[in-house]
Motif scaffolding. Structure first.
Motif, PDB file in Angstrom:
ATOM      1  N   MET A 177     -45.951 -78.783  53.655  1.00  0.00           N
ATOM      2  CA  MET A 177     -44.843 -78.931  52.728  1.00  0.00           C
ATOM      3  C   MET A 177     -44.904 -77.930  51.575  1.00  0.00           C
ATOM      4  N   VAL A 178     -45.983 -77.155  51.535  1.00  0.00           N
ATOM      5  CA  VAL A 178     -46.111 -76.105  50.533  1.00  0.00           C
ATOM      6  C   VAL A 178     -45.832 -74.739  51.160  1.00  0.00           C
ATOM      7  N   HIS A 179     -46.339 -74.526  52.360  1.00  0.00           N
ATOM      8  CA  HIS A 179     -46.199 -73.243  53.044  1.00  0.00           C
ATOM      9  C   HIS A 179     -45.107 -73.329  54.108  1.00  0.00           C
ATOM     10  N   LYS A 180     -43.919 -73.724  53.676  1.00  0.00           N
ATOM     11  CA  LYS A 180     -42.783 -73.832  54.600  1.00  0.00           C
ATOM     12  C   LYS A 180     -42.174 -72.458  54.856  1.00  0.00           C
ATOM     13  N   LEU A 181     -41.593 -72.299  56.029  1.00  0.00           N
ATOM     14  CA  LEU A 181     -40.829 -71.095  56.329  1.00  0.00           C
ATOM     15  C   LEU A 181     -39.475 -71.179  55.632  1.00  0.00           C
ATOM     16  N   LEU A 182     -39.111 -70.128  54.934  1.00  0.00           N
ATOM     17  CA  LEU A 182     -37.816 -70.061  54.260  1.00  0.00           C
ATOM     18  C   LEU A 182     -37.030 -68.917  54.910  1.00  0.00           C
ATOM     19  N   VAL A 183     -36.434 -69.233  56.046  1.00  0.00           N
ATOM     20  CA  VAL A 183     -35.779 -68.223  56.875  1.00  0.00           C
ATOM     21  C   VAL A 183     -34.335 -68.640  57.113  1.00  0.00           C
ATOM     22  N   ALA A 184     -33.394 -67.690  56.915  1.00  0.00           N
ATOM     23  CA  ALA A 184     -31.977 -67.964  57.165  1.00  0.00           C
ATOM     24  C   ALA A 184     -31.706 -67.975  58.664  1.00  0.00           C
ATOM     25  N   PRO A 185     -30.712 -68.735  59.078  1.00  0.00           N
ATOM     26  CA  PRO A 185     -30.426 -68.819  60.523  1.00  0.00           C
ATOM     27  C   PRO A 185     -29.860 -67.525  61.098  1.00  0.00           C
ATOM     28  N   GLN A 186     -29.342 -66.619  60.265  1.00  0.00           N
ATOM     29  CA  GLN A 186     -28.805 -65.349  60.741  1.00  0.00           C
ATOM     30  C   GLN A 186     -29.479 -64.195  60.017  1.00  0.00           C
ATOM     31  N   MET A 187     -29.740 -63.108  60.746  1.00  0.00           N
ATOM     32  CA  MET A 187     -30.283 -61.895  60.153  1.00  0.00           C
ATOM     33  C   MET A 187     -29.316 -60.753  60.440  1.00  0.00           C
ATOM     34  N   PHE A 188     -28.787 -60.134  59.371  1.00  0.00           N
ATOM     35  CA  PHE A 188     -27.783 -59.091  59.491  1.00  0.00           C
ATOM     36  C   PHE A 188     -28.470 -57.725  59.545  1.00  0.00           C
ATOM     37  N   MET A 189     -28.157 -56.963  60.611  1.00  0.00           N
ATOM     38  CA  MET A 189     -28.829 -55.689  60.839  1.00  0.00           C
ATOM     39  C   MET A 189     -27.809 -54.620  61.224  1.00  0.00           C
ATOM     40  N   VAL A 190     -28.210 -53.367  61.056  1.00  0.00           N
ATOM     41  CA  VAL A 190     -27.364 -52.233  61.426  1.00  0.00           C
ATOM     42  C   VAL A 190     -28.040 -51.474  62.562  1.00  0.00           C
ATOM     43  N   LYS A 191     -27.279 -51.219  63.593  1.00  0.00           N
ATOM     44  CA  LYS A 191     -27.836 -50.515  64.749  1.00  0.00           C
ATOM     45  C   LYS A 191     -28.360 -49.147  64.332  1.00  0.00           C
ATOM     46  N   GLY A 192     -29.555 -48.844  64.801  1.00  0.00           N
ATOM     47  CA  GLY A 192     -30.190 -47.579  64.474  1.00  0.00           C
ATOM     48  C   GLY A 192     -30.955 -47.599  63.166  1.00  0.00           C
ATOM     49  N   ASP A 193     -30.993 -48.737  62.485  1.00  0.00           N
ATOM     50  CA  ASP A 193     -31.680 -48.832  61.194  1.00  0.00           C
ATOM     51  C   ASP A 193     -32.611 -50.037  61.218  1.00  0.00           C
ATOM     52  N   THR A 194     -33.810 -49.878  60.736  1.00  0.00           N
ATOM     53  CA  THR A 194     -34.756 -50.984  60.701  1.00  0.00           C
ATOM     54  C   THR A 194     -34.564 -51.806  59.421  1.00  0.00           C
ATOM     55  N   LEU A 195     -35.081 -53.014  59.450  1.00  0.00           N
ATOM     56  CA  LEU A 195     -34.979 -53.921  58.301  1.00  0.00           C
ATOM     57  C   LEU A 195     -36.319 -54.639  58.136  1.00  0.00           C
ATOM     58  N   PRO A 196     -36.936 -54.606  56.945  1.00  0.00           N
ATOM     59  CA  PRO A 196     -38.240 -55.240  56.780  1.00  0.00           C
ATOM     60  C   PRO A 196     -38.115 -56.741  56.502  1.00  0.00           C
ATOM     61  N   ILE A 197     -39.149 -57.471  56.860  1.00  0.00           N
ATOM     62  CA  ILE A 197     -39.337 -58.836  56.368  1.00  0.00           C
ATOM     63  C   ILE A 197     -40.757 -58.905  55.805  1.00  0.00           C
ATOM     64  N   TYR A 198     -40.946 -59.800  54.819  1.00  0.00           N
ATOM     65  CA  TYR A 198     -42.230 -59.904  54.126  1.00  0.00           C
ATOM     66  C   TYR A 198     -42.758 -61.333  54.237  1.00  0.00           C
ATOM     67  N   LYS A 199     -44.008 -61.433  54.583  1.00  0.00           N
ATOM     68  CA  LYS A 199     -44.640 -62.742  54.734  1.00  0.00           C
ATOM     69  C   LYS A 199     -44.549 -63.546  53.444  1.00  0.00           C
ATOM     70  N   SER A 200     -44.863 -62.925  52.306  1.00  0.00           N
ATOM     71  CA  SER A 200     -44.850 -63.658  51.035  1.00  0.00           C
ATOM     72  C   SER A 200     -43.442 -64.016  50.595  1.00  0.00           C
ATOM     73  N   SER A 201     -42.408 -63.377  51.205  1.00  0.00           N
ATOM     74  CA  SER A 201     -41.030 -63.644  50.808  1.00  0.00           C
ATOM     75  C   SER A 201     -40.349 -64.693  51.669  1.00  0.00           C
ATOM     76  N   ILE A 202     -40.983 -65.079  52.782  1.00  0.00           N
ATOM     77  CA  ILE A 202     -40.363 -66.101  53.638  1.00  0.00           C
ATOM     78  C   ILE A 202     -41.243 -67.346  53.737  1.00  0.00           C
ATOM     79  N   ILE A 203     -42.211 -67.462  52.820  1.00  0.00           N
ATOM     80  CA  ILE A 203     -43.041 -68.664  52.693  1.00  0.00           C
ATOM     81  C   ILE A 203     -42.799 -69.229  51.297  1.00  0.00           C
ATOM     82  N   THR A 204     -42.694 -70.536  51.191  1.00  0.00           N
ATOM     83  CA  THR A 204     -42.294 -71.169  49.923  1.00  0.00           C
ATOM     84  C   THR A 204     -43.415 -71.312  48.913  1.00  0.00           C
ATOM     85  N   SER A 205     -44.540 -70.647  49.134  1.00  0.00           N
ATOM     86  CA  SER A 205     -45.637 -70.681  48.164  1.00  0.00           C
ATOM     87  C   SER A 205     -46.113 -69.267  47.930  1.00  0.00           C
ATOM     88  N   GLY A 206     -46.575 -69.006  46.716  1.00  0.00           N
ATOM     89  CA  GLY A 206     -47.099 -67.684  46.408  1.00  0.00           C
ATOM     90  C   GLY A 206     -48.587 -67.574  46.618  1.00  0.00           C
TER      91      GLY A 206
END
Length: 839
Positions: free
Chosen positions: A454-483
């Motif tokens: 209940m502290v280290h929950k995933l905080l992930v949106a159901p949709q991820m918007f991307m552009v073809k031919g371009d990468t998009l980063p995700i960060y572990k510390s940014s999608i977990i509800t604890s620092g």
């Protein structure tokens, strides 16, 4: 003549005055006025007496008389024998006795006081018998008085019984005592010595004994707050009201923030025990610059469990104490020491706790007062949102009991509260229900390598918007509800291989990973697997939304960005630049231009509640309405006067516009008369002459979290999101809408907000968005937070060398909300990915 002889002579003169001269000439010694101590009050009383009796002359024996100020001196004549004033009063004593000029002056005064001289003659004539009788006695004592000196005292010829003590002026003063006598009275410490550091303590000084005058502070200005000082531990802000300042020789003057181009005197609240304090810079005030400042390294910390003055400094002196500050109406609690987590015995042990209540001084909340040896609590097995709650009312009631064994602890452990009991490092341990904690805490944990679901929950949106031919980063510390404690579980992006669907792909995320839309299937999962419970896996499914930018090249979409300071400052410019890299030429629309002339509806410090009219105060200023043309930071361009239909169909959307922080809705207000206002997007476009945008983005929530309690912030965000989306769609169903939530930095307070409040708001709004998507097309959550680093998006405020021989540079950041250029680029990259997909 010795000083004692002078004193005795003064007493004799006073006796002669009273008996023979009818108080025509008042000798100050007769009225207890002597050189040395402050005699302002006594001398003023004597002047008033002389005036009341129709007299003129007041005589001063030789010496310096300490006086600060006098009135009505022009109605009397002050004469003396080589006497003068010290202590601040600049008036003069007319001199006589051996000085030709003074005798001439005295002659002039006598000539101008014929009536007084006639009166004197009458008194002398009337007392001839007394004078004749006294003369033999005076003659008989002339030789004795002439030969009297200090040596006579050693012969015991003058005893205490022979010295008149009925009047204060007849007593022997300090001026008549030798230095060795003064030294004996003072004790072993020399009279003129300087005490060593910390040797003068409160216990050695009588209450009220040390005053500003005794410390030489009489020239320091006095400051008086016109309202309460606002201390907000959750926002880490101290807001000062306007002040009245009193300077020597002047009347009260006002010191307002607006005088210096400020909205308020607001400063960041220092962390406890770091020896910082607020002070008033008198020289800055004189130079017409902001005088309210924060200094470091001072002797008195800003928050310390003592009844200290808030503005202690050598430059200014605040007249109020902490007891006049408003701590959001709740007690302020602070720890002195570390919180200990004992996993061996399954305990949480709190250190010394001090409490400050409005109207009181700091007091220690002692376990011994409740027949306890320490503040101990059972550590919850799962850290499932349990909270230690302090009840000030319980504390007050229990302390009234005389027997500590019957008292019940004011601390309780509850469930379902807003803040978890502990998040291992630098997290709150008290809820905001009954009390606030003023500092971030060091936690001494015996075993912190634990994943908590209940502290280290995933905080992930159901949709991820991307552009073809371009990468998009995700960060572990940014999608977990604890620092904290991010190293005690694994994270991976899992999916079937695009080219070979039967093949499983797992890419582990240690902090960040660049996702390529060409290598992701339509759906994929983000999973976590803790070390301490290896039998469990937590996963969130994500739908990929991707657009080929070549299919929309050369389009000129109209984009309206609604937000707070992040939007106001420069995000529309960064987004426009990023969209241009995909061949788009967007028009950034809105009624408010930024410093670059780019339009949007970005307003620093604004909240969801501000935009819908539920809160009409921002940064201590009252919001006004904009009804046409360009708007300003303090104007709301969206509020239309609600009509009967609005009130009937949407009573909870229509609010009063009375300049309050919590406006009543039409549904809540028992008085249905008068005006109410509603967020109306169609009215906004027509009244301000704006084109219909293709896409509207709403990026708010930061100030809601820092301004309001969690429940209020989340409720306001959910209501505003619902109103804004429905009203925008009512204006034009084809408008695409994205509600965006940015990331917070990894400073302690940023971690606190991120773990305790931000995730709650995002989760609630994502749930509401799913319901809205069943009614409206083209409405989405834009998960900016997923694609922005919590470590590298913030302005660096220092840049120093690690050492003289090492080329490493050490930088720090203090802002966990506003982004650096690097952070703005990441923000614009994620936002543009959404916008491209909406075209």
């Amino acid at each position: 003549m010795s000083r004692v002889t002078e004193q005795l002579q003064d007493g004799l003169d006073g006796s002669l005055n009273r008996r023979n001269w009818g108080d025509l000439v008042y000798n100050v010694g007769t009225y207890g006025i002597f050189p040395g101590p402050d005699v302002t009050v006594k001398l003023q009383a004597l002047i008033d007496l002389a005036i009341a009796n129709g007299r003129k002359l007041i005589s001063f024996p030789h010496g310096q008389y300490r006086v600060t100020s006098l009135t009505n001196v022009d109605k009397v004549i002050l004469i003396g024998d080589n006497s003068s004033f010290i202590g601040g009063y600049t008036g003069k004593i007319e001199q006589f006795g051996g000085y030709t000029a003074d005798i001439a002056n005295l002659t002039t005064m006598v000539a101008g006081n014929t009536a007084s001289i006639n009166t004197l003659n009458s008194n002398v004539s009337a007392n001839t018998q007394s004078i004749s009788t006294m003369k033999p006695a005076v003659d008989a004592n002339t030789a004795a008085l002439a030969s009297f000196d200090g040596s006579k005292i050693r012969d015991n010829t003058i005893t205490g019984a022979k010295i008149k003590k009925t009047a204060d002026g007849d007593k022997i003063g300090l001026a008549e005592l030798k230095q060795e006598v003064l030294q004996a009275m003072a004790g072993s410490t020399p009279v003129t010595s300087v005490p060593t550091d910390a040797s003068v303590t409160a216990a050695k000084i009588a209450p009220g004994a040390v005053t500003a005058l005794k410390l030489g502070l009489s020239d320091i200005p006095v400051l008086l707050p016109e309202e309460n000082i606002i201390v907000d531990p959750l926002r880490e802000k101290v807001t000062f009201p306007s002040f009245l300042i009193l300077e020597r020789g002047s009347s009260w003057a006002s010191v307002k923030a607006s005088n210096y181009g400020l909205q308020a005197f607001e400063l960041s609240m220092p962390r406890s025990y770091d020896a910082n304090y607020f002070y008033f810079d008198y020289q800055a005030y004189k130079a017409n610059t902001n005088p309210i400042k924060l200094a470091g390294g001072a002797e008195l910390p800003a928050y310390y469990p003592k009844d200290l003055e808030l503005g202690v400094s050598l430059l200014g002196k605040f007249s109020s104490k902490y007891s006049s500050a408003v701590i959001n109406g709740k007690p302020l609690l602070t720890f002195q020491g570390k919180i200990k987590v004992d996993r061996t015995n399954n305990k949480v042990i709190l250190p010394r706790i001090f409490m400050l209540q409005v109207g009181y001084s700091w007091v220690e909340i002692k376990p011994a007062d409740f027949n306890l040896t320490a503040w101990e609590f059972t550590l919850p097995t799962s850290l499932d949102l349990r909270t230690v709650v302090f009840s000030v009312n319980s504390y007050r009631n229990e302390m009234k009991k005389t027997d500590s064994t019957t008292r019940v602890s004011p601390f309780t452990l509850t469930t379902g509260a807003e803040y978890p009991i502990m998040k291992y490092m630098d997290e709150v341990i008290f809820s905001a229900v009954n009390g606030y904690i003023s500092s971030f805490y060091e936690v001494e944990d015996t075993e912190a390598n634990v994943f908590t679901e209940m502290v280290h929950k995933l905080l992930v949106a159901p949709q991820m918007f991307m552009v073809k031919g371009d990468t998009l980063p995700i960060y572990k510390s940014s999608i977990i509800t604890s620092g904290g404690n991010l190293d005690f579980f694994k994270m991976a992006v899992c999916h079937n291989d695009v080219k070979y669907p039967s093949k499983q792909v797992r890419k582990y995320v240690y902090e960040d990973i660049e996702l390529d839309p060409d290598k992701l299937p339509a759906t994929f999962q983000i999973r976590t697997k803790p070390y301490n419970t290896p039998e469990k896996i937590y996963k969130a499914t994500v739908t990929k939304v991707v657009k080929d930018p070549t299919s929309i090249a050369n389009k000129s979409p109209k984009v309206l960005m609604i937000g707070d300071s992040l939007t106001e400052l420069s995000m529309p410019d960064f987004v426009r630049t990023r969209m241009g890299e995909f061949g788009l030429t967007p028009t950034m629309t809105g009624s408010k231009p930024n410093s670059n002339g780019t339009y949007s509806e970005g307003r620093g410090s604004w909240t969801f509640r501000n935009y819908i009219g539920q809160d009409n105060v921002v940064a201590s200023q009252t919001i006004t309405r904009s009804t046409s043309g360009e708007s300003t930071w303090i104007q709301n361009p969206f509020l239309k006067l609600a009509d009967a239909t609005d009130k009937a169909n949407r009573p909870t959307w229509c609010f009063r516009f009375s300049g309050k922080e919590s406006e009543l809705s039409y549904a809540e207000d028992t008085d249905k008369t008068g005006d109410f206002y509603i967020f109306d997007f169609a009215w906004y476009l027509s009244s301000h002459g704006l084109p219909t945008p293709d896409v509207v983005t709403i990026a708010l929530g930061t100030n809601d979290i820092t301004e309001y309690a969690q429940s209020k912030a989340t409720a306001g965000a959910r209501l505003a999101m619902d109103i804004m989306i429905r009203q925008i769609k009512a204006a034009n169903a084809n408008i695409k809408i994205g509600v965006a939530f940015p990331v917070w930095g990894t400073l302690p307070q940023g971690n606190t907000y991120w773990g305790a409040q931000v995730q709650n708001m995002i989760e609630s709004c994502m749930t509401d968005m799913l319901a809205l998507q069943s009614t409206f097309s083209g409405v989405h959550i834009v998960p900016l937070w997923q694609h922005m680093s919590r470590d590298h998006c913030w302005p660096e405020v220092t840049n120093t060398a690690l050492s003289a021989t090492n080329q490493t540079r050490v930088t720090t950041f203090s802002d966990y909300v506003h982004y650096s250029a690097e952070g703005k680029q990441e923000y614009a990259n994620a936002m543009t990915s959404f916008l491209v997909n909406m075209l």
